[in-house]
Design a protein around this motif. Structure first.
Motif, PDB file in Angstrom:
ATOM      1  N   ALA A  32       0.840  -1.206   0.000  1.00 52.41           N
ATOM      2  CA  ALA A  32       0.000   0.000   0.000  1.00 52.41           C
ATOM      3  C   ALA A  32       0.865   1.243   0.000  1.00 52.41           C
ATOM      4  O   ALA A  32       0.563   2.236  -0.658  1.00 52.41           O
ATOM      5  N   GLY A  33       1.987   1.193   0.729  1.00 48.32           N
ATOM      6  CA  GLY A  33       2.888   2.342   0.785  1.00 48.32           C
ATOM      7  C   GLY A  33       3.500   2.628  -0.566  1.00 48.32           C
ATOM      8  O   GLY A  33       3.606   3.782  -0.987  1.00 48.32           O
ATOM      9  N   VAL A  34       3.881   1.570  -1.287  1.00 49.28           N
ATOM     10  CA  VAL A  34       4.468   1.750  -2.617  1.00 49.28           C
ATOM     11  C   VAL A  34       3.447   2.371  -3.556  1.00 49.28           C
ATOM     12  O   VAL A  34       3.745   3.287  -4.308  1.00 49.28           O
ATOM     13  N   ARG A  35       2.196   1.881  -3.497  1.00 49.08           N
ATOM     14  CA  ARG A  35       1.157   2.443  -4.363  1.00 49.08           C
ATOM     15  C   ARG A  35       0.917   3.919  -4.059  1.00 49.08           C
ATOM     16  O   ARG A  35       0.665   4.713  -4.948  1.00 49.08           O
ATOM     17  N   ALA A  36       0.979   4.287  -2.804  1.00 52.75           N
ATOM     18  CA  ALA A  36       0.740   5.679  -2.424  1.00 52.75           C
ATOM     19  C   ALA A  36       1.902   6.571  -2.839  1.00 52.75           C
ATOM     20  O   ALA A  36       1.731   7.762  -3.001  1.00 52.75           O
ATOM     21  N   GLN A  37       3.065   5.988  -3.024  1.00 53.26           N
ATOM     22  CA  GLN A  37       4.252   6.780  -3.317  1.00 53.26           C
ATOM     23  C   GLN A  37       4.422   7.081  -4.793  1.00 53.26           C
ATOM     24  O   GLN A  37       5.196   7.938  -5.153  1.00 53.26           O
ATOM     25  N   GLU A  38       3.729   6.378  -5.661  1.00 53.15           N
ATOM     26  CA  GLU A  38       3.981   6.560  -7.075  1.00 53.15           C
ATOM     27  C   GLU A  38       2.761   7.096  -7.800  1.00 53.15           C
ATOM     28  O   GLU A  38       1.635   6.986  -7.320  1.00 53.15           O
ATOM     29  N   ALA A  39       3.001   7.708  -8.965  1.00 54.56           N
ATOM     30  CA  ALA A  39       1.918   8.215  -9.800  1.00 54.56           C
ATOM     31  C   ALA A  39       2.268   7.977 -11.258  1.00 54.56           C
ATOM     32  O   ALA A  39       3.431   8.085 -11.656  1.00 54.56           O
ATOM     33  N   HIS A  40       1.266   7.631 -12.031  1.00 59.23           N
ATOM     34  CA  HIS A  40       1.410   7.483 -13.473  1.00 59.23           C
ATOM     35  C   HIS A  40       0.654   8.633 -14.123  1.00 59.23           C
ATOM     36  O   HIS A  40      -0.468   8.953 -13.722  1.00 59.23           O
ATOM     37  N   VAL A  41       1.249   9.246 -15.140  1.00 62.19           N
ATOM     38  CA  VAL A  41       0.633  10.383 -15.828  1.00 62.19           C
ATOM     39  C   VAL A  41       0.632  10.085 -17.324  1.00 62.19           C
ATOM     40  O   VAL A  41       1.689   9.927 -17.933  1.00 62.19           O
ATOM     41  N   VAL A  42      -0.559   9.988 -17.909  1.00 66.93           N
ATOM     42  CA  VAL A  42      -0.690   9.771 -19.354  1.00 66.93           C
ATOM     43  C   VAL A  42      -1.254  11.044 -19.968  1.00 66.93           C
ATOM     44  O   VAL A  42      -2.290  11.550 -19.527  1.00 66.93           O
ATOM     45  N   THR A  43      -0.554  11.563 -20.991  1.00 67.14           N
ATOM     46  CA  THR A  43      -0.934  12.833 -21.599  1.00 67.14           C
ATOM     47  C   THR A  43      -1.056  12.696 -23.109  1.00 67.14           C
ATOM     48  O   THR A  43      -0.147  12.185 -23.758  1.00 67.14           O
ATOM     49  N   ALA A  44      -2.162  13.154 -23.660  1.00 68.70           N
ATOM     50  CA  ALA A  44      -2.306  13.327 -25.107  1.00 68.70           C
ATOM     51  C   ALA A  44      -2.122  14.818 -25.370  1.00 68.70           C
ATOM     52  O   ALA A  44      -2.701  15.647 -24.660  1.00 68.70           O
ATOM     53  N   PHE A  45      -1.310  15.167 -26.365  1.00 66.50           N
ATOM     54  CA  PHE A  45      -1.001  16.587 -26.553  1.00 66.50           C
ATOM     55  C   PHE A  45      -1.003  17.003 -28.025  1.00 66.50           C
ATOM     56  O   PHE A  45      -0.833  16.193 -28.928  1.00 66.50           O
ATOM     57  N   LEU A  46      -1.217  18.303 -28.223  1.00 66.19           N
ATOM     58  CA  LEU A  46      -1.093  18.972 -29.513  1.00 66.19           C
ATOM     59  C   LEU A  46      -0.194  20.181 -29.316  1.00 66.19           C
ATOM     60  O   LEU A  46      -0.144  20.743 -28.219  1.00 66.19           O
ATOM     61  N   GLY A  47       0.479  20.596 -30.372  1.00 67.98           N
ATOM     62  CA  GLY A  47       1.332  21.770 -30.219  1.00 67.98           C
ATOM     63  C   GLY A  47       1.915  22.233 -31.531  1.00 67.98           C
ATOM     64  O   GLY A  47       1.410  21.916 -32.616  1.00 67.98           O
ATOM     65  N   GLU A  48       2.993  22.976 -31.419  1.00 65.19           N
ATOM     66  CA  GLU A  48       3.677  23.576 -32.570  1.00 65.19           C
ATOM     67  C   GLU A  48       5.165  23.340 -32.429  1.00 65.19           C
ATOM     68  O   GLU A  48       5.706  23.338 -31.320  1.00 65.19           O
ATOM     69  N   GLN A  49       5.835  23.131 -33.575  1.00 65.06           N
ATOM     70  CA  GLN A  49       7.288  22.982 -33.592  1.00 65.06           C
ATOM     71  C   GLN A  49       7.883  24.048 -34.487  1.00 65.06           C
ATOM     72  O   GLN A  49       7.371  24.308 -35.579  1.00 65.06           O
ATOM     73  N   PHE A  50       8.983  24.639 -34.030  1.00 64.59           N
ATOM     74  CA  PHE A  50       9.710  25.646 -34.790  1.00 64.59           C
ATOM     75  C   PHE A  50      11.136  25.142 -34.979  1.00 64.59           C
ATOM     76  O   PHE A  50      11.764  24.678 -34.033  1.00 64.59           O
ATOM     77  N   TYR A  51      11.644  25.230 -36.207  1.00 68.90           N
ATOM     78  CA  TYR A  51      12.947  24.673 -36.540  1.00 68.90           C
ATOM     79  C   TYR A  51      13.941  25.796 -36.818  1.00 68.90           C
ATOM     80  O   TYR A  51      13.575  26.838 -37.350  1.00 68.90           O
ATOM     81  N   ASP A  52      15.212  25.565 -36.476  1.00 69.79           N
ATOM     82  CA  ASP A  52      16.232  26.561 -36.795  1.00 69.79           C
ATOM     83  C   ASP A  52      16.561  26.492 -38.290  1.00 69.79           C
ATOM     84  O   ASP A  52      16.083  25.627 -39.021  1.00 69.79           O
ATOM     85  N   SER A  53      17.396  27.420 -38.754  1.00 71.50           N
ATOM     86  CA  SER A  53      17.669  27.549 -40.186  1.00 71.50           C
ATOM     87  C   SER A  53      18.356  26.324 -40.782  1.00 71.50           C
ATOM     88  O   SER A  53      18.192  26.029 -41.960  1.00 71.50           O
ATOM     89  N   SER A  54      19.112  25.561 -39.986  1.00 70.73           N
ATOM     90  CA  SER A  54      19.819  24.404 -40.528  1.00 70.73           C
ATOM     91  C   SER A  54      18.863  23.262 -40.891  1.00 70.73           C
ATOM     92  O   SER A  54      19.213  22.374 -41.662  1.00 70.73           O
TER      93      SER A  54
END
Length: 198
Positions: free
Chosen positions: A16-38
């Protein structure tokens, strides 16, 4: 009987202590990417998913998978091919990346900032123009339209909310190795999405 129940409870308490100590985080995301000149690529959208595991101390790791569809800048293909010909059009390029990061999230509160840093693998695929294909055919040359590179990067962000479903926003700077005989490049990735915590 009481002694047996006490021993069973004592044996289960570490679990029970181990379960209380940990967390799982699942994320679905959208965003933008910017690239340098190279990178010779236009800014593009990005989408993906992340799974993170955190210990009670806030230290953990995260696995990411993202996908972007961008376009090569007009006239960039002749430089990739090492040829001098007129090919002014922009061309599609697909980027797929997997990464594993060390991550640390702060404790408690409505807004929980976090940082991360790690390594990844990038796969890029470009579409050839008809003009470029005809030039290569006339020269008896071929060109591999897929290439890959190792990446490394770091970022920071926030988890906002106190329930299991939270909003997540983050900014990452990702450095990648040579693609298509071009120099190393850098991407600024900014994303937002909803995170499920369990």
């Amino acid at each position: 009987m009481k002694r047996a129940l006490f021993l069973v409870a004592l044996g289960l308490s570490p679990v029970a202590g181990v379960r209380a100590q940990e967390a799982h985080v699942v994320t679905a995301f959208l965003g933008e990417q910017f690239y340098d000149s190279s990178a010779a690529a236009e800014a593009s959208g990005v989408l993906g998913v992340r799974w993170a595991w955190y210990a009670r101390t806030g230290h953990g790791f995260e696995f990411s998978l993202d996908y972007a569809r961008t376009r090569l800048e007009a006239g960039a293909l002749p430089a990739f091919l090492g040829l001098n010909f007129d090919d002014p059009q922009t061309l599609p390029e697909e980027l797929e990346r997997v990464a594993v990061d060390y991550s640390h999230v702060s404790r408690g509160g409505l807004v929980r900032p976090y940082v991360n840093a790690g390594l990844g693998y990038l796969r890029a695929t470009i579409s050839m123009s008809a003009r470029a294909e005809s030039v290569l055919t006339s020269l008896g040359r071929t060109f591999d339209t897929g290439d890959n590179a190792l990446t490394y990067g770091a970022g920071a962000g926030v988890l906002v909310g106190e329930d299991r479903l939270r909003f997540r926003y983050d900014v990452r700077v990702i450095r990648f190795g040579k693609l298509f005989n071009n120099g190393n490049g850098t991407t600024l990735q900014t994303t937002g999405g909803f995170a499920w915590i369990f």
